[in-house]
Design an enzyme around this catalytic site. Structure first.
Site, mmCIF file in Angstrom:
data_model
loop_
_atom_site.group_PDB
_atom_site.id
_atom_site.type_symbol
_atom_site.label_atom_id
_atom_site.label_comp_id
_atom_site.label_asym_id
_atom_site.label_seq_id
_atom_site.Cartn_x
_atom_site.Cartn_y
_atom_site.Cartn_z
ATOM 1 C CG MET A 1 -9.401 -6.233 0.749
ATOM 2 S SD MET A 1 -9.797 -4.529 1.182
ATOM 3 C CE MET A 1 -8.669 -4.016 2.275
ATOM 4 N N PRO A 2 -8.009 -9.447 -0.274
ATOM 5 C CG PRO A 2 -8.364 -11.400 -1.583
ATOM 6 C CD PRO A 2 -8.930 -10.382 -0.993
ATOM 7 C CB ILE A 3 -3.913 -5.771 -1.232
ATOM 8 C CG1 ILE A 3 -5.098 -5.117 -0.123
ATOM 9 C CG2 ILE A 3 -3.349 -4.640 -1.827
ATOM 10 C CD1 ILE A 3 -4.555 -4.101 0.842
ATOM 11 C CG ASP A 40 -8.811 -3.360 -2.672
ATOM 12 O OD1 ASP A 40 -10.019 -3.453 -3.578
ATOM 13 O OD2 ASP A 40 -8.640 -2.807 -1.529
#
Length: 61
Positions: A1-3, A40
């Site tokens: 999940m890239p933030i 995100d």
């Protein structure tokens, strides 16, 4: 999940932030081969009196 985190001075409109989030999400999902739902983005607005650059507050420039 890239933030992804963006720090910037206040002043951009809600529409500018919305466009930024849409486009950065699209490009991130494309390049990292992940679903857009996993991206995100956190936008933090930092007042000029709380930001220093080259030894001075940005508010004093």
């Amino acid at each position: 999940m890239p933030i992804l985190r963006l720090e910037m001075h206040p002043g951009r409109t809600l529409e500018q932030k919305r466009s930024f989030v849409q486009e950065v999400t699209r490009v991130t999902a494309e390049i990292l081969a992940c679903p857009p739902e996993s991206v995100d983005i956190v936008i933090t607005e930092v007042a000029r009196e709380s930001w220093g650059k080259a030894g001075k507050l940005v508010a004093d420039r």
